[in-house]
Scaffold this motif. Structure first.
Motif, PDB file in Angstrom:
ATOM      1  N   MET A  40      54.356  45.302  48.141  1.00 12.21           N
ATOM      2  CA  MET A  40      54.273  44.096  47.291  1.00 12.21           C
ATOM      3  C   MET A  40      52.846  43.534  47.323  1.00 12.21           C
ATOM      4  O   MET A  40      52.248  43.405  48.394  1.00 12.21           O
ATOM      5  N   THR A  41      52.305  43.217  46.154  1.00 10.52           N
ATOM      6  CA  THR A  41      50.938  42.709  46.063  1.00 10.52           C
ATOM      7  C   THR A  41      50.860  41.280  46.598  1.00 10.52           C
ATOM      8  O   THR A  41      51.689  40.427  46.273  1.00 10.52           O
ATOM      9  N   ARG A  42      49.854  41.030  47.418  1.00 11.55           N
ATOM     10  CA  ARG A  42      49.674  39.698  48.005  1.00 11.55           C
ATOM     11  C   ARG A  42      49.210  38.707  46.935  1.00 11.55           C
ATOM     12  O   ARG A  42      48.289  38.988  46.170  1.00 11.55           O
ATOM     13  N   LYS A  43      49.858  37.555  46.878  1.00  8.34           N
ATOM     14  CA  LYS A  43      49.478  36.516  45.925  1.00  8.34           C
ATOM     15  C   LYS A  43      48.298  35.716  46.465  1.00  8.34           C
ATOM     16  O   LYS A  43      48.160  35.514  47.671  1.00  8.34           O
ATOM     17  N   VAL A  44      47.444  35.268  45.559  1.00 15.43           N
ATOM     18  CA  VAL A  44      46.250  34.496  45.920  1.00 15.43           C
ATOM     19  C   VAL A  44      46.398  33.086  45.373  1.00 15.43           C
ATOM     20  O   VAL A  44      46.596  32.903  44.166  1.00 15.43           O
ATOM     21  N   ARG A  45      46.305  32.102  46.253  1.00  9.09           N
ATOM     22  CA  ARG A  45      46.412  30.717  45.809  1.00  9.09           C
ATOM     23  C   ARG A  45      45.192  30.322  44.976  1.00  9.09           C
ATOM     24  O   ARG A  45      44.067  30.746  45.246  1.00  9.09           O
ATOM     25  N   ASN A  46      45.446  29.519  43.947  1.00  5.90           N
ATOM     26  CA  ASN A  46      44.368  29.022  43.078  1.00  5.90           C
ATOM     27  C   ASN A  46      43.508  30.175  42.554  1.00  5.90           C
ATOM     28  O   ASN A  46      42.281  30.101  42.534  1.00  5.90           O
ATOM     29  N   LEU A  47      44.179  31.220  42.116  1.00  9.33           N
ATOM     30  CA  LEU A  47      43.466  32.426  41.678  1.00  9.33           C
ATOM     31  C   LEU A  47      42.524  32.137  40.519  1.00  9.33           C
ATOM     32  O   LEU A  47      41.478  32.769  40.387  1.00  9.33           O
ATOM     33  N   ARG A  48      42.894  31.167  39.667  1.00  6.58           N
ATOM     34  CA  ARG A  48      42.050  30.890  38.501  1.00  6.58           C
ATOM     35  C   ARG A  48      40.632  30.484  38.926  1.00  6.58           C
ATOM     36  O   ARG A  48      39.660  30.784  38.231  1.00  6.58           O
ATOM     37  N   TRP A  49      40.507  29.802  40.068  1.00  9.46           N
ATOM     38  CA  TRP A  49      39.181  29.384  40.526  1.00  9.46           C
ATOM     39  C   TRP A  49      38.411  30.561  41.125  1.00  9.46           C
ATOM     40  O   TRP A  49      37.179  30.596  41.060  1.00  9.46           O
ATOM     41  N   TRP A  50      39.105  31.524  41.713  1.00 13.22           N
ATOM     42  CA  TRP A  50      38.443  32.751  42.138  1.00 13.22           C
ATOM     43  C   TRP A  50      37.946  33.535  40.926  1.00 13.22           C
ATOM     44  O   TRP A  50      36.859  34.128  40.954  1.00 13.22           O
ATOM     45  N   ILE A  51      38.740  33.530  39.859  1.00 12.47           N
ATOM     46  CA  ILE A  51      38.341  34.236  38.639  1.00 12.47           C
ATOM     47  C   ILE A  51      37.086  33.606  38.042  1.00 12.47           C
ATOM     48  O   ILE A  51      36.129  34.314  37.676  1.00 12.47           O
ATOM     49  N   ILE A  52      37.059  32.280  37.960  1.00 14.35           N
ATOM     50  CA  ILE A  52      35.870  31.644  37.386  1.00 14.35           C
ATOM     51  C   ILE A  52      34.682  31.805  38.328  1.00 14.35           C
ATOM     52  O   ILE A  52      33.520  31.852  37.894  1.00 14.35           O
ATOM     53  N   GLY A  53      34.945  31.932  39.627  1.00 13.28           N
ATOM     54  CA  GLY A  53      33.864  32.238  40.558  1.00 13.28           C
ATOM     55  C   GLY A  53      33.263  33.604  40.288  1.00 13.28           C
ATOM     56  O   GLY A  53      32.034  33.789  40.374  1.00 13.28           O
ATOM     57  N   LEU A  54      34.105  34.572  39.943  1.00 13.22           N
ATOM     58  CA  LEU A  54      33.612  35.904  39.595  1.00 13.22           C
ATOM     59  C   LEU A  54      32.780  35.865  38.320  1.00 13.22           C
ATOM     60  O   LEU A  54      31.725  36.511  38.228  1.00 13.22           O
ATOM     61  N   VAL A  55      33.244  35.089  37.327  1.00 10.18           N
ATOM     62  CA  VAL A  55      32.463  34.920  36.098  1.00 10.18           C
ATOM     63  C   VAL A  55      31.120  34.260  36.413  1.00 10.18           C
ATOM     64  O   VAL A  55      30.078  34.653  35.869  1.00 10.18           O
ATOM     65  N   THR A  56      31.153  33.257  37.287  1.00  5.41           N
ATOM     66  CA  THR A  56      29.918  32.563  37.658  1.00  5.41           C
ATOM     67  C   THR A  56      28.925  33.522  38.299  1.00  5.41           C
ATOM     68  O   THR A  56      27.725  33.489  37.995  1.00  5.41           O
ATOM     69  N   LEU A  57      29.399  34.392  39.177  1.00  6.31           N
ATOM     70  CA  LEU A  57      28.520  35.386  39.800  1.00  6.31           C
ATOM     71  C   LEU A  57      27.906  36.298  38.743  1.00  6.31           C
ATOM     72  O   LEU A  57      26.707  36.610  38.792  1.00  6.31           O
ATOM     73  N   GLY A  58      28.721  36.718  37.775  1.00  5.72           N
ATOM     74  CA  GLY A  58      28.187  37.547  36.690  1.00  5.72           C
ATOM     75  C   GLY A  58      27.143  36.810  35.874  1.00  5.72           C
ATOM     76  O   GLY A  58      26.123  37.391  35.478  1.00  5.72           O
ATOM     77  N   THR A  59      27.379  35.521  35.626  1.00  3.24           N
ATOM     78  CA  THR A  59      26.409  34.727  34.875  1.00  3.24           C
ATOM     79  C   THR A  59      25.114  34.568  35.661  1.00  3.24           C
ATOM     80  O   THR A  59      24.019  34.616  35.090  1.00  3.24           O
ATOM     81  N   ILE A  60      25.228  34.378  36.985  1.00  3.04           N
ATOM     82  CA  ILE A  60      24.034  34.297  37.824  1.00  3.04           C
ATOM     83  C   ILE A  60      23.188  35.555  37.674  1.00  3.04           C
ATOM     84  O   ILE A  60      21.964  35.493  37.461  1.00  3.04           O
ATOM     85  N   LEU A  61      23.827  36.721  37.765  1.00  2.00           N
ATOM     86  CA  LEU A  61      23.083  37.978  37.698  1.00  2.00           C
ATOM     87  C   LEU A  61      22.569  38.243  36.289  1.00  2.00           C
ATOM     88  O   LEU A  61      21.499  38.848  36.111  1.00  2.00           O
ATOM     89  N   PRO A  71      48.347  40.916  39.034  1.00  2.00           N
ATOM     90  CA  PRO A  71      49.399  41.026  40.054  1.00  2.00           C
ATOM     91  C   PRO A  71      49.276  40.010  41.190  1.00  2.00           C
ATOM     92  O   PRO A  71      50.248  39.792  41.920  1.00  2.00           O
ATOM     93  N   CYS A  72      48.114  39.400  41.338  1.00  2.00           N
ATOM     94  CA  CYS A  72      47.902  38.458  42.452  1.00  2.00           C
ATOM     95  C   CYS A  72      48.165  37.012  42.065  1.00  2.00           C
ATOM     96  O   CYS A  72      47.983  36.105  42.888  1.00  2.00           O
ATOM     97  N   LEU A  73      48.568  36.764  40.824  1.00  2.00           N
ATOM     98  CA  LEU A  73      48.819  35.399  40.361  1.00  2.00           C
ATOM     99  C   LEU A  73      50.258  35.005  40.654  1.00  2.00           C
ATOM    100  O   LEU A  73      51.197  35.690  40.227  1.00  2.00           O
ATOM    101  N   ASP A  74      50.466  33.899  41.389  1.00  2.00           N
ATOM    102  CA  ASP A  74      51.834  33.483  41.686  1.00  2.00           C
ATOM    103  C   ASP A  74      52.434  32.736  40.499  1.00  2.00           C
ATOM    104  O   ASP A  74      51.729  32.263  39.604  1.00  2.00           O
ATOM    105  N   GLU A  75      53.757  32.627  40.511  1.00  2.00           N
ATOM    106  CA  GLU A  75      54.466  32.090  39.353  1.00  2.00           C
ATOM    107  C   GLU A  75      54.165  30.612  39.110  1.00  2.00           C
ATOM    108  O   GLU A  75      54.111  30.166  37.969  1.00  2.00           O
TER     109      GLU A  75
END
Length: 425
Positions: free
Chosen positions: A1-22, A193-197
């Motif tokens: 079973m895939t582990r769920k990540v709390r507040n995943l949306r903020w991790w996603i925008i963090g990844l976008v932010t890193l891409g924007t930095i580069l 798969p890591c987004l909780d309901e």
């Protein structure tokens, strides 16, 4: 079973932010390396402006194309392909043999980097409820200034140790690594798969208004909508400031104050640190205004206007008596621009549905970059003769006009139409 990540949306925008930095680190490499590159190739300021415009012209054309590609291919695949392309294009700068070939590589970089802001806006529209979009937008927009902020020390380090060509290889490799990370980490909310309901429901419920009928559903309807031009025209007038800060601060410090590379590395990152705080203000101020009674769209308009008024700071650079004073005024300008620009980018997520937000953002970006390219041409034609001071005054005047247009075009009646989904807002 895939582990769920709390507040995943903020991790996603963090990844976008890193891409924007580069993304912005890559495009800022040339501005920091410009004194060394100009010396090796014997370039004049006019020739350098043509190199800059090679990037701007390609970026201008491709923003509309990139937005449509992202809407067609999806955020994951589309952003991945563009990131691969900008990484390779940036590394190719190290192969330049003169200002003409440098301009060609610069154009390739501009064409591929054009996807960053539309991809960020599309990610925000997919992953965030409306009330959180200003802060999410400000988060990835902060990446634009962080990239510019870290470029001077990193690029100068590369130049002093391995020569200016190495700086493009290093910054390009970092983007290449990020592209692989994006491919493996990103999915849409309905597929991740890591987004909780509970978070999935929060996102879906907060986007309920996005399903309203009658909002622009294709490119033609976007262009015909008044909402689009209320964003695009102020961005046309605001973009020259950011591009001037991006491409000409090191040249200005070198030309006007005779600073060497080490001194430029010491000073040139500070306006972009201030710009980070401007991005943060663009995310925090609208929710505060809404709690005080302002409507959602009105909160964005007020934020943009306050940023425009602060552009009076860089208009006074001609009065600076030292490099430190000039940098302080550039800092006010960086804060002001990111504050107003964050509000305008957020409006794309507010006024357009998810399937067209990247297209709308990309086309608005194209119009914005036309403004930046025209202003860069003016700098190339006049800076060596008249200096930079009149140009800095012009930047403030343009933003004042942009704020006026925003209030004139995006009137309360238009906001009500958007909320109720009436056609052709």
């Amino acid at each position: 079973m895939t582990r769920k990540v709390r507040n995943l949306r903020w991790w996603i925008i963090g990844l976008v932010t890193l891409g924007t930095i580069l993304n912005y680190l890559a495009r800022s490499t040339l501005s920091v390396a410009a004194p060394a590159v100009k010396a090796e190739f014997g370039m004049t300021t006019e020739q350098y402006s043509w190199v800059v415009m090679g990037f701007q012209a390609a970026y201008t054309v491709m923003q509309s194309v990139a937005g449509a590609v992202l809407d067609a291919l999806g955020t994951r695949l589309g952003f991945f392909l563009f990131a691969l392309a900008w990484a390779v294009s940036n590394m190719a700068h190290g192969l330049a043999a003169g200002w003409q070939s440098l301009a060609v590589f610069r154009g390739l970089l501009g064409a591929s980097e054009a996807a960053a802001i539309p991809a960020g806006a599309k990610t925000v529209s997919e992953w965030f409820p409306a009330k959180e979009r200003p802060l999410a937008t400000s988060a990835f927009q902060m990446g634009t200034s962080v990239g510019n902020m870290i470029a001077p020390p990193l690029v100068v380090f590369c130049i002093l140790n391995w020569g200016w060509r190495s700086a493009f290889i290093v910054t390009g490799m970092l983007s290449l690594i990020w592209a692989v990370l994006w491919w493996f980490a990103y999915r849409a909310p309905e597929e991740h798969p890591c987004l909780d309901e509970s978070e999935r429901d929060l996102i879906a419920n907060g986007q309920a208004d996005d399903s309203a009928t009658g909002r622009p559903a294709n490119r033609r309807e976007v262009v015909r909508s008044r909402a689009f031009w209320s964003i695009a025209l102020p961005r046309f007038l605001a973009e020259p400031a950011w591009q001037t800060f991006n491409f000409f601060i090191p040249i200005y410090l070198f030309t006007t104050w005779q600073l060497d590379l080490k001194a430029i590395a010491l000073w040139a990152w500070l306006p972009f640190l201030a710009a980070d705080f401007g991005s943060l203000a663009a995310g925090l101020l609208p929710p505060l205004l809404m709690r005080l009674g302002a409507g959602m769209v009105a909160s964005r308009k007020i934020t943009m206007t306050l940023g425009a008024l602060l552009m009076a700071g860089p208009a006074c650079i001609g009065l600076a008596s030292s490099p430190a004073a000039a940098i302080a005024l550039f800092c006010i300008g960086g804060f002001a621009h990111q504050m107003l620009n964050g509000a305008l980018i957020t409006l794309c997520s507010d006024l357009f549905e998810k399937r067209t937000v990247a297209t709308a953002s990309g086309m608005a970006g194209t119009i914005a970059w036309i403004g930046g390219m025209i202003f860069t041409f003016a700098i190339g034609q006049s800076a060596d003769t008249f200096g930079y001071n009149p140009l800095f005054v012009a930047l403030a005047v343009l933003d004042f006009l942009g704020a006026g247009l925003l209030w004139m075009l995006l009137r309360p009646r238009l906001e009500i139409q958007k909320i109720h989904g009436e056609k052709h807002v």
